[in-house]
Design an enzyme around this catalytic site. Structure first.
Site, PDB file in Angstrom:
ATOM      1  N   ARG A  53       0.673  -1.297  -0.014  1.00 42.87           N
ATOM      2  CA  ARG A  53      -0.057   0.017   0.130  1.00 42.87           C
ATOM      3  C   ARG A  53       0.883   1.374   0.137  1.00 42.87           C
ATOM      4  O   ARG A  53       0.457   2.266  -0.441  1.00 42.87           O
ATOM      5  CB  ARG A  53      -0.928  -0.024   1.210  1.00 42.87           C
ATOM      6  CG  ARG A  53      -2.110   1.155   0.812  1.00 42.87           C
ATOM      7  CD  ARG A  53      -2.980   1.348   2.094  1.00 42.87           C
ATOM      8  NE  ARG A  53      -3.474   0.181   2.586  1.00 42.87           N
ATOM      9  CZ  ARG A  53      -3.486  -0.318   3.994  1.00 42.87           C
ATOM     10  NH1 ARG A  53      -2.631   0.677   4.664  1.00 42.87           N
ATOM     11  NH2 ARG A  53      -4.017  -1.042   4.602  1.00 42.87           N
ATOM     12  N   TYR A 105      -9.168  25.269 -12.713  1.00 41.98           N
ATOM     13  CA  TYR A 105      -9.779  23.902 -13.111  1.00 41.98           C
ATOM     14  C   TYR A 105     -10.992  23.648 -12.487  1.00 41.98           C
ATOM     15  O   TYR A 105     -10.974  23.705 -11.110  1.00 41.98           O
ATOM     16  CB  TYR A 105      -8.780  22.862 -13.067  1.00 41.98           C
ATOM     17  CG  TYR A 105      -9.353  21.503 -13.201  1.00 41.98           C
ATOM     18  CD1 TYR A 105     -10.006  21.132 -14.483  1.00 41.98           C
ATOM     19  CD2 TYR A 105      -9.297  20.507 -12.224  1.00 41.98           C
ATOM     20  CE1 TYR A 105     -10.571  19.973 -14.740  1.00 41.98           C
ATOM     21  CE2 TYR A 105      -9.894  19.181 -12.534  1.00 41.98           C
ATOM     22  CZ  TYR A 105     -10.490  19.049 -13.580  1.00 41.98           C
ATOM     23  OH  TYR A 105     -11.126  17.882 -13.903  1.00 41.98           O
ATOM     24  N   ASP A 177      -0.586  24.512  -8.004  1.00 39.47           N
ATOM     25  CA  ASP A 177      -0.946  23.387  -8.939  1.00 39.47           C
ATOM     26  C   ASP A 177      -0.134  23.957 -10.396  1.00 39.47           C
ATOM     27  O   ASP A 177      -0.416  25.026 -10.918  1.00 39.47           O
ATOM     28  CB  ASP A 177      -2.564  23.428  -9.359  1.00 39.47           C
ATOM     29  CG  ASP A 177      -2.846  22.342 -10.564  1.00 39.47           C
ATOM     30  OD1 ASP A 177      -1.935  22.098 -11.180  1.00 39.47           O
ATOM     31  OD2 ASP A 177      -4.096  21.943 -10.296  1.00 39.47           O
ATOM     32  N   LYS A 202      -1.654  14.570 -17.240  1.00 39.65           N
ATOM     33  CA  LYS A 202      -1.682  15.569 -18.565  1.00 39.65           C
ATOM     34  C   LYS A 202      -0.083  15.453 -18.897  1.00 39.65           C
ATOM     35  O   LYS A 202       0.497  14.310 -19.454  1.00 39.65           O
ATOM     36  CB  LYS A 202      -1.744  17.051 -18.134  1.00 39.65           C
ATOM     37  CG  LYS A 202      -2.885  17.097 -17.164  1.00 39.65           C
ATOM     38  CD  LYS A 202      -4.371  16.412 -17.825  1.00 39.65           C
ATOM     39  CE  LYS A 202      -5.403  16.670 -16.882  1.00 39.65           C
ATOM     40  NZ  LYS A 202      -6.675  16.036 -17.343  1.00 39.65           N
TER      41      LYS A 202
HETATM   42  N1  PLP Z   1      -5.362  20.380 -12.177  1.00 39.49           N
HETATM   43  C1  PLP Z   1      -5.516  20.844 -13.119  1.00 39.49           C
HETATM   44  C2  PLP Z   1      -4.857  22.188 -13.894  1.00 39.49           C
HETATM   45  C3  PLP Z   1      -6.236  20.153 -14.400  1.00 39.49           C
HETATM   46  O1  PLP Z   1      -6.505  20.484 -15.451  1.00 39.49           O
HETATM   47  C4  PLP Z   1      -6.694  18.877 -13.844  1.00 39.49           C
HETATM   48  C5  PLP Z   1      -7.583  17.832 -14.725  1.00 39.49           C
HETATM   49  O2  PLP Z   1      -7.917  18.342 -15.920  1.00 39.49           O
HETATM   50  C6  PLP Z   1      -6.498  18.400 -12.693  1.00 39.49           C
HETATM   51  C7  PLP Z   1      -6.073  19.149 -11.551  1.00 39.49           C
HETATM   52  C8  PLP Z   1      -7.035  17.043 -12.140  1.00 39.49           C
HETATM   53  O3  PLP Z   1      -6.436  16.078 -12.528  1.00 39.49           O
HETATM   54  P1  PLP Z   1      -6.748  14.352 -12.914  1.00 39.49           P
HETATM   55  O4  PLP Z   1      -7.896  14.564 -13.892  1.00 39.49           O
HETATM   56  O5  PLP Z   1      -5.746  13.733 -13.162  1.00 39.49           O
HETATM   57  O6  PLP Z   1      -7.478  14.167 -11.597  1.00 39.49           O
END
Ligand code: PLP
Length: 380
Positions: A53, A105, A177, A202
């Site tokens: 885990r 997002y 982020d 991404k």
């Molecule tokens: N942060 C950003 C800027 C994103 O564009 C995304 C998804 O599009 C996420 C976080 C979330 O990531 P995940 O889709 O891998 O859960």
């Protein structure tokens, strides 16, 4: 070899290479064991491996590659970007105060709003790209400031060093982020962030075939980081070894992909900016972009692969253009080698996204082919 830190291209290209002592392979194997053996004396044969885990060699190898690219003290992988976002928020005490960039997002905002209500966390949403708004929000003490730069889908650019200074004055940690930048373009921890998060789904992976999330920190002794690491283990939000291996494989070409994607995105953004049927283009690489100067200071080697454009004529025209595109695939997500287009208003109709906005994730195809595709779609 001189004792200098390796450059990202070298770290990535040799990701976890020559580490597989069992096979001597130049790429590592995949460690699938969920549990690890003890000897007759009941001592663990590998003291750092007890149970799958939280202890998996493949996951750890992938974490180490990101840790090096990020210049971090510690890195943890999660099964998706949202799992990484949630891991940070779950480490906050009930009653905490969070200052959060708005217009980021939508998946993050939606989950965070609901979670903060449940846990009596005070959430202040502000336009963090406006330094005055950020300074005002940081006048009262806070536990965490959360920014996303460049932001999705508006491409707003926040100066990380400035945000870090303000967050720290308020007694808060700064979490960034950096999904749309990747550690290749921006090393947020070097600029003062305490924790940096990426959706590895991404560009880090880059091939649209793995869900992944990652957190890295500057100071692993930080109680919040300790809480995140403990919770990942105890609550079990871990990534599987297949995904970690694929992510590692994808990251081997990350710097190369970013180079081409940034070049292509800039070419596409310039093309769209000149097009009479496009009203506005949002891309930090354009001199006309409000965050251009900041992006030039804090992004190195390019302005990223994500851009948005307002098509003249609103919803109908935007959907027509999207429908006519042949190379840009109509799909959500971003950061893959293939170019994608998305009508964000369809996904988040109640958040103020203009109906004429198309978001583009620019891949590694030939830039001329991409522009020809846009030309025919906009002309049609
Ligand atoms: N942060 C950003 C800027 C994103 O564009 C995304 C998804 O599009 C996420 C976080 C979330 O990531 P995940 O889709 O891998 O859960």
């Amino acid at each position: 070899m001189k004792n200098e830190p390796l450059k990202p291209a070298t770290i990535a290209a040799q990701a976890a290479g020559a580490k597989d002592s069992a096979t001597a392979g130049v790429v590592p194997g995949i460690s699938l064991a969920t549990t690890y053996t003890r000897g007759a004396d009941y001592a663990l044969l590998r003291p750092d491996n007890i149970y799958g885990r939280d202890q998996n060699d493949t996951v750890r190898q992938a974490e180490e590659v990101i840790r090096q690219l990020e210049g971090a003290a510690a890195t943890l992988l999660f099964p998706s970007g949202m799992a990484a976002v949630a891991a940070v928020f779950r480490a906050l005490p009930s009653g905490a105060r969070v200052v959060m960039q708005n217009g980021i997002y939508w998946g993050t905002l939606k989950w965070v709003r609901a979670y903060c209500v449940r846990r009596a966390i005070l959430l202040d949403e502000i336009d963090a790209a406006d330094p005055a708004a950020l300074a005002a929000a940081c006048r009262s003490s806070a536990d965490m400031v959360w920014i996303e730069t460049p932001s999705n889908p508006w491409l707003k650019t926040v100066e990380i060093a400035t945000a870090a200074g303000m967050a720290h004055k308020a007694g808060a940690l700064l979490v960034v982020d950096g999904t749309a930048a990747t550690p290749v373009l921006t090393r947020a921890l070097d600029l003062g962030a305490d924790i940096v998060m990426h959706s590895g789904t991404k560009a880090l992976n880059g091939h649209s075939d793995v869900l992944a999330g990652v957190l890295s920190c500057r100071e692993p002794g930080n109680p919040m980081w300790q809480e995140i690491a403990t919770d990942r283990h105890d609550a079990g939000a871990v990534m599987g070894p297949f995904e970690a291996w694929l992510l590692m494989r994808g990251m081997r070409t990350l710097p190369l992909r970013m180079e081409r994607m940034c070049e292509n995105a800039l070419a596409v953004a310039r093309y769209l900016e000149e097009h009479p049927k496009v009203e506005t283009v949002f891309y930090p690489g354009l001199a006309s972009h409000a965050g251009h100067a900041i992006a030039t200071r804090q992004m190195c080697g390019g302005y990223g692969y994500l851009l948005s454009a307002l098509v003249a004529g609103g919803r109908e025209r935007a959907l027509e253009v999207a429908g006519r595109l042949q190379l840009f695939q109509r799909a959500t997500s971003l950061g893959g080698v293939e170019s994608l287009v998305e009508h964000r208003h369809t996904i988040e109709p109640h958040t103020g996204i203009p109906e004429g906005l198309l978001r583009f994730s620019v891949g590694i195809e030939d830039a001329g082919d991409l522009m020809a595709d846009l030309a025919q779609a906009l002309e049609g």
